[in-house]
Design an enzyme around this catalytic site. Structure first.
Site, PDB file in Angstrom:
ATOM      1  N   GLU A 123     -31.768  25.237  40.167  1.00  0.00           N
ATOM      2  CA  GLU A 123     -30.965  24.249  39.464  1.00  0.00           C
ATOM      3  C   GLU A 123     -29.759  24.947  38.824  1.00  0.00           C
ATOM      4  OE1 GLU A 123     -33.257  21.323  37.626  1.00  0.00           O
ATOM      5  OE2 GLU A 123     -31.518  20.160  37.030  1.00  0.00           O
ATOM      6  N   GLU A 167     -38.275  24.217  27.897  1.00  0.00           N
ATOM      7  CA  GLU A 167     -37.735  22.910  28.268  1.00  0.00           C
ATOM      8  C   GLU A 167     -38.537  21.778  27.627  1.00  0.00           C
ATOM      9  OE1 GLU A 167     -37.747  22.299  32.507  1.00  0.00           O
ATOM     10  OE2 GLU A 167     -36.355  20.605  32.354  1.00  0.00           O
TER      11      GLU A 167
HETATM   12  C1  BGC Z   1     -32.290  19.334  33.777  1.00  0.00           C
HETATM   13  C2  BGC Z   1     -32.056  18.808  32.401  1.00  0.00           C
HETATM   14  C3  BGC Z   1     -31.046  17.731  32.558  1.00  0.00           C
HETATM   15  C4  BGC Z   1     -31.779  16.651  33.279  1.00  0.00           C
HETATM   16  C5  BGC Z   1     -31.162  15.325  33.347  1.00  0.00           C
HETATM   17  C6  BGC Z   1     -32.952  18.260  34.555  1.00  0.00           C
HETATM   18  O1  BGC Z   1     -33.324  18.624  35.801  1.00  0.00           O
HETATM   19  O2  BGC Z   1     -32.986  20.526  33.787  1.00  0.00           O
HETATM   20  O3  BGC Z   1     -31.994  19.668  31.392  1.00  0.00           O
HETATM   21  O4  BGC Z   1     -30.372  17.319  31.447  1.00  0.00           O
HETATM   22  O5  BGC Z   1     -32.205  17.090  34.546  1.00  0.00           O
HETATM   23  O6  BGC Z   1     -32.138  14.473  33.170  1.00  0.00           O
END
Ligand code: BGC
Length: 737
Positions: free
Chosen positions: A359, A620
């Site tokens: 990501e 997270e």
């Molecule tokens: C990310 C988040 C982001 C989100 C949006 C995720 O995959 O890691 O931190 O804001 O997607 O919902």
């Protein structure tokens, strides 16, 4: 005009896949030099060498921008590196945007690969300006006379890692190819050089080196090295193996509950360094990628594994450290350190959600919720200004903002709390650094986003659209509704836009009328008897923080918030959007002890729960790891996600009490309003502001508290302590209460 604009983009004539290729030019300098300046850039990332020595100490250049609109170039003074016969060599790899994308981002054939502007090739451009002592000048520019070779870097991919073959011999047998635009068809126009722009922010550099703290075998028999800290960068290692021997290491963040290697949360990211030995001892480190990791697992290592042969190299944007916090509670101090590490690891040229899985994107919401805390810890002025420029370049015609910046050209946008980064981030930069320029530069973008909400609203309320809402909250079946959050942010962003417009001397009456209409509709729909109809901590905290409640409403909403915290057993339930505001909403409205209860709580859910469970960065999820050591989930579980690190802003502003004064951005006037708690014996914090050091400290004494405040030169401050309010000038002052 800078010489680089006269150069041509060049590339390898043969497809290299994910291998890095090298471009080379030999030239001579036959007169005494006064100055030699090298400018360079790439579609992808490059490493430059002149006469065998690396040029510059920055890594992952040219950095990550929205390449559809601009590519940065770097300038190096190479006067002392030149001699009579010279060899300039660049190695180029795919870098951030050029590498194949995982399936969930649209797959290898999407995004950059089909980009209208650059086609599928990486490319390089450089210009060397030679100024001679006799007043004459010459340039060496990239063009079709450069030669090209494959390199030992057989694979370089941001997510998957790097493969290096130490036995590989470069042969510059082929001329480089000048490259042309690919707008989906053939073109004889060179890649546009007008997209080149000077580097705007601090480059990424190697900032710290951490030794291995432990080498051990897991229960499953893997050989693992622990660096004792979840970090972002790569491992430098020394190794000697038989010619052709293939050794590899996998970088990962955490061990599973049984102490074995856990890589599921990296998803498709392979995070692997593969190294083919050449029979000699060599020191190697990756040059075109980075990882988020604390551990490495070694495979087929050709010799005894000794800790001293492995060093973790920590990289991040080379911002100046300005903020420090310390108190008498070691766990809170560790929490603060975790926030700092979260910022380091996710401020690698772009503010990212996470640095480890497939990501690592500039998610706007994450950046927005962490922005204020970030401004206190490092000087992020240039870092954010660069990112915000890409945000405005990529902004949709209707003002909507894509979810990730730099754009991926396929993700949607317009989510409340995420797209509001367009308004909130410039405002935070202005507030902390007093940089009016950021407001001038971003005003059109800020207004664009507010206009989007305005044009999509009916009778004052903005409804509809796709939103992430209070992402990862713990409210169970009754989270804060999307309509509530949308309109709370609509009010907040519009209020910041109005303040910005007025600062810039603009007539904001249209936006003021819109604000009044939204507020009236908001009160009607979301408030009853002075309370918020959405019974969540986030709803109350945002209403209190966004500044649109009157004094009476504040009192009753604060009481509602306190009831909600106490009612669920004294813990937070907020997700990404509510968390930054929760503690201050309590402590500024009469519930200081309750705010400290949340900060100092150890049981799940809380900040210190992660500290107790060995976190060295911010997780997270509040429960990324369960009390029994198992994981929240494999799919979306980063152990280095800075969003909840927003708590650091409360540490500076409330625990220590160093606050901006809204009317005096950049701390030209400070409000010192520390909030003590009997569970802490002392707190001290400082911020190296644009005017100089601002510091606040308090400590328990036999009969109360002793406070010390430092006001930078040329600034003033108001000290607010229980029962007293005093104006102070520059210098250090002590108070007792
Ligand atoms: C990310 C988040 C982001 C989100 C949006 C995720 O995959 O890691 O931190 O804001 O997607 O919902």
């Amino acid at each position: 005009m800078d010489t680089i604009y006269n150069a041509r983009w060049i590339a390898s004539p043969l497809p290299c896949g994910e291998a890095a290729y090298a471009l080379e030019k030999t030239f001579s300098v036959d007169k005494p030099l006064r100055k030699a300046t090298l400018q360079a850039s790439a579609m992808g990332v490059y490493v430059l060498e002149l006469n065998g020595a690396r040029v510059g100490d920055q890594i992952l250049s040219p950095g990550w921008t929205d390449y559809r609109f601009r590519v940065q170039y770097q300038t190096y003074d190479v006067t002392d590196m030149l001699r009579a016969d010279n060899r300039l060599r660049a190695r180029v790899a795919k870098g951030w945007r050029m590498h194949p994308r995982p399936e969930w981002q649209g797959g290898p054939s999407r995004g950059w690969q089909e980009s209208r502007m650059f086609g599928t090739n990486t490319a390089f451009i450089a210009a060397l300006s030679l100024e001679y002592a006799d007043g004459t000048a010459e340039t060496v520019l990239t063009d079709g006379t450069w030669m090209c070779s494959q390199t030992g870097t057989r694979m370089a991919n941001m997510y998957n890692g790097e493969t290096f073959d130490a036995t590989f011999c470069e042969t510059f047998a082929q001329p480089a190819m000048e490259v042309y635009c690919d707008f989906g068809g053939k073109s004889d126009k060179p890649y546009p050089v007008r997209l080149l722009t000077p580097q705007q922010n601090e480059p990424v550099r190697e900032k710290l080196r951490l030794p291995a703290v432990r080498v051990f075998q897991t229960p499953q028999g893997d050989t693992v090295i622990d660096f004792g800290q979840n970090l972002v960068g790569y491992v430098e290692f020394s190794v000697c193996g038989e010619k052709g021997h293939k050794a590899s290491m996998r970088c990962f963040e955490v061990l599973d509950k049984d102490g074995n290697v856990y890589v599921e949360n990296l998803r498709s990211a392979q995070t692997t360094v593969t190294y083919y030995c050449d029979g000699t001892r060599r020191t190697f480190k990756p040059e075109f990628t980075f990882y988020g990791f604390q551990y490495i697992c070694l495979h087929d290592w050709p010799e005894d594994v000794k800790a001293e042969n492995f060093t973790a190299v920590v990289i991040f944007s080379d911002m100046k450290r300005i903020g420090h916090f310390e108190c008498s509670d070691k766990d809170v101090n560790r929490l603060f350190e975790n926030v700092v590490w979260g910022q380091r690891g996710n401020f690698v040229d772009v503010p990212t959600d996470c640095p480890q899985r497939d990501e690592r994107l500039g998610w706007t919401g994450d950046a927005q919720v962490f922005a204020r805390a970030a401004t206190y810890i490092y000087d992020v002025r240039l870092f954010f200004k660069k990112w915000l420029r890409d945000l405005s370049f990529g902004q949709f015609a209707d003002g909507s903002v894509e979810h990730v910046i730099p754009s991926l050209e396929w993700l949607d946008g317009g989510a409340c709390g995420w797209a509001d980064a367009a308004v909130i981030c410039p405002w935070e930069i202005y507030q902390t650094y007093g940089d009016r320029e950021v407001l001038v530069e971003q005003f059109a973008s800020m207004r664009g986003w507010v206009d989007y909400m305005r044009t999509h609203s009916t009778d004052g309320l903005w409804l509809g659209g796709d939103h992430f809402a209070d992402w990862l909250n713990l409210d169970g079946d009754a989270p804060t509704s999307k309509p509530y959050l949308q309109n709370a942010y609509f009010l907040y962003s519009n209020s910041l836009l109005i303040r910005t417009g007025k600062l810039l001397g603009l007539d904001m009456s249209v936006y003021e009328a819109c604000f009044d209409e939204t507020l009236a509709a908001f009160r009607k729909r979301f408030m009853r008897d002075g309370r918020i109809t959405e019974n969540t901590q986030t709803a109350c905290a945002e209403a209190l923080a966004f500044g649109f409640l009157n004094d009476e409403e504040k009192k009753s909403v604060a009481a509602q918030l306190a009831d909600l915290v106490r009612g669920c057993g004294g813990h937070l339930t907020t997700g990404f959007l509510g968390t930054p505001y929760l503690l201050r909403a309590l402590s500024d409205n009469g519930y200081v002890e309750l705010a400290y209860d949340l900060l100092l709580r150890h049981e799940f859910p809380s900040w210190l729960y992660s500290v107790d469970n060995g976190a060295t960065t911010i997780w997270e999820h509040w429960d990324s790891r369960n009390p029994d050591g198992s994981m929240w989930d494999a799919g979306m579980n980063s152990f280095n996600h800075y969003a909840y690190g927003s708590v650091a802003q409360w540490m500076f502003e409330c625990a220590a009490g160093i606050r901006h004064d809204d009317e005096h951005a950049g701390f030209s006037h400070i409000t010192f309003r520390p909030l003590t708690d009997k569970r802490l014996r002392y707190v001290k914090a400082s911020i190296d502001t644009v005017h100089g050091l601002a510091a606040a400290a308090w400590e328990e004494t036999a009969d109360g508290y002793l406070y010390t405040f430092t006001v930078p030169q040329g600034c003033t401050a108001t000290v607010i302590l229980p029962g007293q309010s005093t104006q102070i000038a520059a210098g250090t002052h002590t108070f007792r209460s």
